[in-house]
Design an enzyme around this catalytic site. Structure first.
Site, PDB file in Angstrom:
ATOM      1  NE  ARG A  84      33.139 -35.306 -17.823  1.00 39.36           N
ATOM      2  CZ  ARG A  84      33.822 -35.941 -16.872  1.00 39.36           C
ATOM      3  NH1 ARG A  84      33.293 -36.965 -16.227  1.00 39.36           N
ATOM      4  NH2 ARG A  84      35.035 -35.547 -16.547  1.00 39.36           N
ATOM      5  CG  HIS A 128      39.303 -38.225 -17.641  1.00 41.50           C
ATOM      6  ND1 HIS A 128      37.936 -38.137 -17.464  1.00 41.50           N
ATOM      7  CD2 HIS A 128      39.710 -39.212 -16.806  1.00 41.50           C
ATOM      8  CE1 HIS A 128      37.547 -39.041 -16.576  1.00 41.50           C
ATOM      9  NE2 HIS A 128      38.607 -39.712 -16.159  1.00 41.50           N
ATOM     10  CD  GLU A 173      37.326 -38.127 -10.716  1.00 36.54           C
ATOM     11  OE1 GLU A 173      38.327 -38.846 -10.567  1.00 36.54           O
ATOM     12  OE2 GLU A 173      36.168 -38.564 -10.704  1.00 36.54           O
ATOM     13  CG  ASN A 302      33.166 -36.855 -11.567  1.00 36.57           C
ATOM     14  OD1 ASN A 302      32.256 -36.325 -12.206  1.00 36.57           O
ATOM     15  ND2 ASN A 302      34.332 -37.134 -12.103  1.00 36.57           N
ATOM     16  CE1 TYR A 304      31.866 -43.616 -10.062  1.00 33.76           C
ATOM     17  CE2 TYR A 304      33.055 -41.587  -9.599  1.00 33.76           C
ATOM     18  CZ  TYR A 304      32.552 -42.504 -10.502  1.00 33.76           C
ATOM     19  OH  TYR A 304      32.728 -42.314 -11.849  1.00 33.76           O
ATOM     20  CD  GLU A 378      33.835 -39.651 -13.835  1.00 37.91           C
ATOM     21  OE1 GLU A 378      34.104 -40.465 -12.922  1.00 37.91           O
ATOM     22  OE2 GLU A 378      34.696 -39.101 -14.529  1.00 37.91           O
TER      23      GLU A 378
HETATM   24  O1  IFM Z   1      37.079 -44.520 -13.897  1.00 30.24           O
HETATM   25  C1  IFM Z   1      37.134 -43.406 -13.073  1.00 30.24           C
HETATM   26  C2  IFM Z   1      37.125 -42.126 -13.880  1.00 30.24           C
HETATM   27  O2  IFM Z   1      38.137 -42.084 -14.803  1.00 30.24           O
HETATM   28  C3  IFM Z   1      37.273 -40.942 -12.959  1.00 30.24           C
HETATM   29  N1  IFM Z   1      36.297 -40.991 -11.899  1.00 30.24           N
HETATM   30  C4  IFM Z   1      36.167 -42.215 -11.157  1.00 30.24           C
HETATM   31  C5  IFM Z   1      35.973 -43.377 -12.118  1.00 30.24           C
HETATM   32  C6  IFM Z   1      35.814 -44.689 -11.321  1.00 30.24           C
HETATM   33  O3  IFM Z   1      36.934 -44.913 -10.528  1.00 30.24           O
END
Ligand code: IFM
Length: 480
Positions: A84, A128, A173, A302, A304, A378
């Protein structure tokens, strides 16, 4: 899928499960002025004193523009089925609306060919965050004409690369582009205005809506999706004020995007919340939501970290209950405070590690929004990596993070969620936006002064997971 032996922690993924790695143009390419590339909002922002840690910028980054073949070989060694990447709009149409720069398209043609030569499927993100600066000068995402310019850019890229790219992601995002870019000012273009952020939120989604039919008409068999950064927001207590605070956080991050895309309307509570901000959601025009809610082929997620929040008036009670309370909030209108549970592991971004939040999020998407295929576009972690005296980066904390989160994906599949792939963030250490080069997310170490690459322990671990199509099941400690 789950092993029949209950002592065996091996979890098998479906045979067609797609393993990948992700990057983004401004974070890795460098060559900011090469071959006709124009300036983006991130060039401007990163060159603004005080905006980015240490004054770092993406002028050189990982020098992927010149090291593309080396990076392609790393991907082949890793064994990924898909890569990606994002296309930099200012390489393709430097002033945002005018002439097309063939040299920019040629660069991505070489990348796509290099992927195909190695049996790796391109997964192309069209935006992006690197908006051409001339468009920002005309209002950026706060004005409708930027969505229209984006639609034209999408058509140009689709015509140039559509013969060899099947999977397209319209936006990465959009919450960050709108709320960090125009609301908190933490990201480019660095504006602090809630009403402008809300307008940007809508125009980004409109851009997505305008792009979808263009991609379908231009690219035979295109699979079109959008990538959202989503999280699992929990209240710090059962108190109705805290429950309402978690609902506001969820509304801003998750529902302002999921509701229009999958239900065709913005959430009423959020429209009411932002009704006093100008221009805010008054920019929505008749017909926009029909465009935005057209069917997708997949959703990119995405993830985290989860978040625990309380109402700002209840910070003292949260401290008494044993939490560490964040001192401020980047969105004062939401009137909440983030909480940290003492002893819970966190990454170098200070993000809590809790993989169960990913399973909960995926199940919720299935239950409340959609059953289209989901790709985790992600997931990954920044840690304070270093090259040891033997020349190795032994990032076992990242290995644990990946193992727990890939296990959480497997839990979601077991629960019947249609997850079809996982992309690690990131292939390379790179320019981490406002944190510059101070946060390393890569499974490959990059020595920024020289550009040299060094695969980390996590690279070896991920390669083994991909080759075996399995993970040894693990859970984040302290999870629910
Ligand atoms: O680095 C970023 C990415 O560009 C977008 N999603 C979160 C990642 C980590 O912060």
């Amino acid at each position: 899928m789950t092993s029949s032996n209950s002592n065996d922690r091996t979890r098998h993924f479906p045979p067609e499960f797609l393993w990948g790695a992700a990057t983004a143009s401004y974070q890795i390419e460098g060559s900011a002025t090469a071959d006709g590339r124009g300036p983006s909002i991130w060039d401007t922002f990163s060159h603004t004193p005080g905006a980015v840690w240490n004054g770092d910028n993406g002028d050189v980054a990982c020098d992927h523009y010149h090291r593309m073949n080396e990076d392609l070989d790393l991907m082949a060694d890793l064994g990924i089925g898909a890569y990606r990447f994002s296309v930099a709009w200012p390489r393709i149409i430097p002033d945002g609306t005018g002439a097309v720069n063939q040299a920019g398209l040629d660069f991505y043609r070489r990348l796509v060919d290099g992927l195909r030569d190695r049996g790796i499927e391109p997964t192309l993100t069209l935006y992006h965050w690197d908006l051409p600066q001339p468009l920002e000068d005309r209002g950026g995402w706060t004005v409708r004409s930027t969505a229209e310019a984006y639609a034209h850019y999408v058509e140009v890229v689709a015509r140039a690369l559509g013969d060899d790219v099947e999977r397209w992601i319209t936006l990465n995002e959009p919450w960050c582009s709108s709320w960090l870019g125009y609301g908190s000012g933490h990201h480019a273009p660095g504006i602090h205005d809630i009403g402008m952020a809300a307008a940007a939120n809508h125009h980004l989604l409109l851009a997505h809506g305008l792009a979808m039919p263009i991609l379908r008409e231009t690219v035979a068999g295109a699979k079109v999706g959008i990538t959202l950064n989503l999280s699992d927001h929990r209240p710090g207590s059962d108190d109705p004020l805290d429950v309402a605070a978690a609902r506001r956080a969820d509304g801003n991050l998750n529902r302002l995007f999921l509701d229009p895309i999958f239900h065709g309307h913005y959430p009423e509570d959020m429209l009411a919340h932002y009704s006093s901000y100008s221009p805010g959601f008054s920019v929505v025009r008749e017909g926009d939501l029909e465009l935005i809610s057209r069917p997708l082929d997949f959703l990119g997620v995405n993830y985290y970290s989860p978040a625990t929040v309380v109402d700002e008036s209840r910070a003292t009670q949260a401290r008494t209950a044993g939490y560490i309370v964040a001192t401020g909030d980047q969105f004062p209108d939401l009137r909440l405070r983030g909480l940290e549970t003492p002893g819970r592991d966190r990454t170098a971004m200070d993000w809590e590690i809790q993989a169960a939040g990913l399973t909960a999020l995926l199940v919720r998407i299935r239950d409340e929004y959609t059953t289209v295929p989901i790709y985790i576009t992600e997931n990954g972690a920044a840690f304070d990596d270093y090259v040891d005296p033997n020349g190795h980066v032994l990032d076992f904390n990242r290995v644990s993070y990946l193992q727990e989160h890939i296990s959480a994906v497997h839990d979601a599949i077991d629960a019947g969620v249609n997850v079809q792939g996982y992309f690690v963030w990131s292939l390379l250490d790179n320019f981490e936006w406002a944190f510059g080069y101070s946060r390393r997310f890569g499974i490959v170490w990059v020595d920024f002064p020289t550009g040299a690459r060094l695969p980390k322990e996590s690279f070896r671990w991920y390669r083994e997971a991909i080759a075996s199509n399995t993970v040894q099941y693990a859970r984040s400690p302290g999870g629910h």
